[in-house]
Scaffold this motif. Structure first.
Motif, PDB file in Angstrom:
ATOM      1  N   THR A 100     -24.224 -31.998  19.887  1.00  0.00           N
ATOM      2  CA  THR A 100     -25.370 -31.154  20.230  1.00  0.00           C
ATOM      3  C   THR A 100     -25.072 -30.329  21.467  1.00  0.00           C
ATOM      4  O   THR A 100     -25.366 -29.128  21.517  1.00  0.00           O
ATOM      5  CB  THR A 100     -26.631 -32.020  20.436  1.00  0.00           C
ATOM      6  N   ILE A 101     -24.459 -30.948  22.465  1.00  0.00           N
ATOM      7  CA  ILE A 101     -24.079 -30.222  23.686  1.00  0.00           C
ATOM      8  C   ILE A 101     -23.096 -29.108  23.333  1.00  0.00           C
ATOM      9  O   ILE A 101     -23.227 -27.970  23.807  1.00  0.00           O
ATOM     10  CB  ILE A 101     -23.489 -31.196  24.729  1.00  0.00           C
ATOM     11  N   TRP A 102     -22.118 -29.422  22.489  1.00  0.00           N
ATOM     12  CA  TRP A 102     -21.145 -28.421  22.049  1.00  0.00           C
ATOM     13  C   TRP A 102     -21.848 -27.272  21.329  1.00  0.00           C
ATOM     14  O   TRP A 102     -21.551 -26.101  21.577  1.00  0.00           O
ATOM     15  CB  TRP A 102     -20.111 -29.092  21.136  1.00  0.00           C
ATOM     16  N   ALA A 103     -22.786 -27.601  20.428  1.00  0.00           N
ATOM     17  CA  ALA A 103     -23.501 -26.566  19.673  1.00  0.00           C
ATOM     18  C   ALA A 103     -24.334 -25.686  20.609  1.00  0.00           C
ATOM     19  O   ALA A 103     -24.357 -24.464  20.459  1.00  0.00           O
ATOM     20  CB  ALA A 103     -24.380 -27.201  18.602  1.00  0.00           C
ATOM     21  N   GLN A 104     -25.003 -26.304  21.565  1.00  0.00           N
ATOM     22  CA  GLN A 104     -25.798 -25.530  22.519  1.00  0.00           C
ATOM     23  C   GLN A 104     -24.909 -24.605  23.336  1.00  0.00           C
ATOM     24  O   GLN A 104     -25.259 -23.451  23.593  1.00  0.00           O
ATOM     25  CB  GLN A 104     -26.581 -26.471  23.441  1.00  0.00           C
ATOM     26  N   ALA A 111     -24.174 -17.144  16.654  1.00  0.00           N
ATOM     27  CA  ALA A 111     -25.011 -15.987  16.317  1.00  0.00           C
ATOM     28  C   ALA A 111     -24.158 -14.742  16.124  1.00  0.00           C
ATOM     29  O   ALA A 111     -24.371 -13.969  15.182  1.00  0.00           O
ATOM     30  CB  ALA A 111     -26.057 -15.768  17.403  1.00  0.00           C
ATOM     31  N   ALA A 112     -23.172 -14.546  16.998  1.00  0.00           N
ATOM     32  CA  ALA A 112     -22.292 -13.374  16.878  1.00  0.00           C
ATOM     33  C   ALA A 112     -21.479 -13.439  15.591  1.00  0.00           C
ATOM     34  O   ALA A 112     -21.317 -12.424  14.894  1.00  0.00           O
ATOM     35  CB  ALA A 112     -21.369 -13.294  18.093  1.00  0.00           C
ATOM     36  N   ALA A 113     -20.972 -14.607  15.254  1.00  0.00           N
ATOM     37  CA  ALA A 113     -20.193 -14.761  14.021  1.00  0.00           C
ATOM     38  C   ALA A 113     -21.053 -14.452  12.798  1.00  0.00           C
ATOM     39  O   ALA A 113     -20.598 -13.776  11.864  1.00  0.00           O
ATOM     40  CB  ALA A 113     -19.620 -16.174  13.927  1.00  0.00           C
ATOM     41  N   ARG A 114     -22.286 -14.902  12.809  1.00  0.00           N
ATOM     42  CA  ARG A 114     -23.188 -14.618  11.680  1.00  0.00           C
ATOM     43  C   ARG A 114     -23.489 -13.127  11.574  1.00  0.00           C
ATOM     44  O   ARG A 114     -23.544 -12.574  10.474  1.00  0.00           O
ATOM     45  CB  ARG A 114     -24.484 -15.421  11.816  1.00  0.00           C
ATOM     46  N   ARG A 115     -23.701 -12.484  12.717  1.00  0.00           N
ATOM     47  CA  ARG A 115     -23.958 -11.038  12.685  1.00  0.00           C
ATOM     48  C   ARG A 115     -22.747 -10.295  12.116  1.00  0.00           C
ATOM     49  O   ARG A 115     -22.900  -9.395  11.291  1.00  0.00           O
ATOM     50  CB  ARG A 115     -24.308 -10.517  14.078  1.00  0.00           C
TER      51      ARG A 115
END
Length: 122
Positions: A100-104, A111-115
């Motif tokens: 979770t810490i890594w994901a945060q 978000a940038a990769a998804r865009r």
């Protein structure tokens, strides 16, 4: 995976990893860890937004069967049941908390990769 000693152990590892990585299992583990004390079924149900009673029952049974959760039944009418993480469940939570810490830390990169990906697909 190549690390298990037997095919049976390999299958068990795959099964546990598959089930514990599910949306609800991890969330329930996190809520039980955050509570710092045993929780009643309804408390867990209220803490895990969107889960149904049926799915919570299945998830708690799975977690109990595999040693992540202890269930305590109090002999009274109506019966009272409390759930808490076992030592194995607390060990799992340490790993989940690190993820979770890594994901945060990397949420902006996700978000940038998804865009970028969505821009390519359009």
């Amino acid at each position: 995976m190549g690390r298990a000693k037997t095919d049976e152990q390999d299958m068990l590892i795959r099964d546990v990893l598959s089930q514990v990585s599910g949306k609800w299992s991890l969330w329930v583990v996190c809520e039980l860890a955050a509570a710092k004390e045993p929780m009643r079924f309804t408390q867990v149900l209220n803490a895990v937004d969107g889960i149904t009673q049926k799915v919570l029952t299945q998830t708690l049974r799975y977690l109990e069967r595999n040693g992540f959760v202890h269930r305590k039944i109090f002999p009274q009418v109506p019966p009272r049941v409390e759930y808490e993480l076992s030592e194995l469940g607390r060990d799992l939570f340490v790993l989940v908390d690190q993820m979770t810490i890594w994901a945060q830390k990397n949420v902006n990169a996700f978000a940038a990769a998804r865009r970028r990906f969505d821009g390519i697909k359009k």
